[in-house]
Design a protein around this motif. Structure first.
Motif, PDB file in Angstrom:
ATOM      1  N   ALA A  64       3.840  -2.704  12.027  1.00 34.68           N
ATOM      2  CA  ALA A  64       3.726  -3.771  11.029  1.00 34.68           C
ATOM      3  C   ALA A  64       4.803  -3.537   9.972  1.00 34.68           C
ATOM      4  CB  ALA A  64       2.352  -3.768  10.390  1.00 34.68           C
ATOM      5  N   MET A  65       5.262  -4.615   9.366  1.00 33.37           N
ATOM      6  CA  MET A  65       6.332  -4.553   8.374  1.00 33.37           C
ATOM      7  C   MET A  65       5.935  -5.395   7.173  1.00 33.37           C
ATOM      8  SD  MET A  65       8.884  -2.921   9.934  1.00 33.37           S
ATOM      9  CE  MET A  65      10.273  -3.445   8.928  1.00 33.37           C
ATOM     10  N   ALA A  66       6.497  -5.097   6.025  1.00 33.22           N
ATOM     11  CA  ALA A  66       6.149  -5.866   4.839  1.00 33.22           C
ATOM     12  C   ALA A  66       7.283  -5.892   3.827  1.00 33.22           C
ATOM     13  CB  ALA A  66       4.899  -5.285   4.186  1.00 33.22           C
ATOM     14  N   TRP A  67       7.213  -6.897   2.977  1.00 33.12           N
ATOM     15  CA  TRP A  67       8.100  -6.994   1.816  1.00 33.12           C
ATOM     16  C   TRP A  67       7.253  -6.784   0.559  1.00 33.12           C
ATOM     17  CZ3 TRP A  67      13.255  -7.120   2.008  1.00 33.12           C
ATOM     18  CH2 TRP A  67      13.881  -7.545   3.182  1.00 33.12           C
ATOM     19  N   PHE A  68       7.815  -6.017  -0.358  1.00 33.05           N
ATOM     20  CA  PHE A  68       7.213  -5.795  -1.662  1.00 33.05           C
ATOM     21  C   PHE A  68       8.251  -6.136  -2.723  1.00 33.05           C
ATOM     22  CE2 PHE A  68       3.362  -3.514  -0.451  1.00 33.05           C
ATOM     23  CZ  PHE A  68       3.649  -3.175   0.858  1.00 33.05           C
ATOM     24  N   ARG A  69       7.805  -6.293  -3.952  1.00 34.75           N
ATOM     25  CA  ARG A  69       8.745  -6.514  -5.043  1.00 34.75           C
ATOM     26  C   ARG A  69       8.233  -5.860  -6.315  1.00 34.75           C
ATOM     27  NH1 ARG A  69       7.993 -13.091  -5.856  1.00 34.75           N
ATOM     28  NH2 ARG A  69       5.923 -13.031  -6.830  1.00 34.75           N
ATOM     29  N   ALA A 126       5.146   0.127   8.316  1.00 34.59           N
ATOM     30  CA  ALA A 126       3.819   0.728   8.424  1.00 34.59           C
ATOM     31  C   ALA A 126       3.789   1.758   9.556  1.00 34.59           C
ATOM     32  CB  ALA A 126       2.767  -0.352   8.676  1.00 34.59           C
ATOM     33  N   ASP A 127       2.795   2.653   9.485  1.00 39.44           N
ATOM     34  CA  ASP A 127       2.614   3.606  10.577  1.00 39.44           C
ATOM     35  C   ASP A 127       1.535   3.118  11.542  1.00 39.44           C
ATOM     36  OD1 ASP A 127       0.846   6.037   8.446  1.00 39.44           O
ATOM     37  OD2 ASP A 127       0.466   3.925   8.903  1.00 39.44           O
ATOM     38  N   CYS A 154      -1.436  -5.092   9.654  1.00 40.75           N
ATOM     39  CA  CYS A 154      -1.333  -5.008   8.199  1.00 40.75           C
ATOM     40  C   CYS A 154      -2.603  -4.349   7.665  1.00 40.75           C
ATOM     41  CB  CYS A 154      -1.151  -6.398   7.602  1.00 40.75           C
ATOM     42  SG  CYS A 154       0.377  -7.215   8.143  1.00 40.75           S
ATOM     43  N   PRO A 155      -2.491  -3.176   7.059  1.00 40.21           N
ATOM     44  CA  PRO A 155      -3.687  -2.490   6.573  1.00 40.21           C
ATOM     45  C   PRO A 155      -4.463  -3.339   5.564  1.00 40.21           C
ATOM     46  CG  PRO A 155      -1.795  -1.012   6.558  1.00 40.21           C
ATOM     47  CD  PRO A 155      -1.271  -2.386   6.822  1.00 40.21           C
ATOM     48  N   GLY A 196       0.590  -1.286  -0.884  1.00 40.00           N
ATOM     49  CA  GLY A 196       1.521  -0.335  -0.288  1.00 40.00           C
ATOM     50  C   GLY A 196       0.867   0.711   0.582  1.00 40.00           C
ATOM     51  N   ASP A 197      -0.466   0.653   0.705  1.00 39.97           N
ATOM     52  CA  ASP A 197      -1.181   1.621   1.528  1.00 39.97           C
ATOM     53  C   ASP A 197      -0.778   1.480   2.979  1.00 39.97           C
ATOM     54  OD1 ASP A 197      -4.407   1.509  -0.229  1.00 39.97           O
ATOM     55  OD2 ASP A 197      -2.415   2.181  -0.823  1.00 39.97           O
ATOM     56  N   GLY A 198      -0.489   2.599   3.633  1.00 42.93           N
ATOM     57  CA  GLY A 198      -0.166   2.587   5.063  1.00 42.93           C
ATOM     58  C   GLY A 198       1.290   2.356   5.379  1.00 42.93           C
TER      59      GLY A 198
END
Length: 126
Positions: free
Chosen positions: A33-38, A98-99, A103-104, A110-112
């Motif tokens: 899983a992948m994510a964007w944060f800001r 993510a590991d 999506c956790p 930001g967990d995971g």
């Protein structure tokens, strides 16, 4: 060694579009899983969007309908298409891996996500 590299940040006027990219190496990209944060100055980091291995997506409420997260597994690349941008979208944008393949539950915190890029700056002017 895992490498995460964002690009595409820029200065745009409100209402304009922008596409961020993130190239990842050193992990099984298609299974992650992948994510964007800001993170804006003086504010806490916040999750923007998350995409599972099977392309199911999650968004924070104030970007729904404006931003779109996508992935190209053949290129090990994650994208964030930003439309109808607003000055409140101004922030440093980070890509994270993510590991796990989903999506956790608390992904937006930001967990995971053990792997992060250095960030790319997005500035939206009035």
């Amino acid at each position: 060694q895992v490498q995460v590299m964002e690009s595409g940040g820029d200065l745009v006027e409100a209402g304009q579009s922008l596409r961020l990219s993130c190239v990842v190496s050193g992990v099984r990209f298609e299974h992650s899983a992948m994510a964007w944060f800001r993170q804006a100055p003086g504010k806490e980091r916040e999750g923007v969007a998350c995409i599972r291995w099977d392309v199911i997506k999650k968004y924070r409420d104030n970007v729904k309908g404006r931003f779109a997260i996508s992935r190209n597994n053949a290129k090990n690349t994650l994208y964030l298409q930003m439309n109808s941008t607003k000055p409140d979208d101004t922030a440093m944008y980070y890509c994270a891996v993510a590991d796990v393949s989903y999506c956790p539950e608390y992904w937006f915190q930001g967990d995971g996500f053990p792997y992060w890029g250095q960030g790319t700056q997005v500035t939206v002017s009035l």
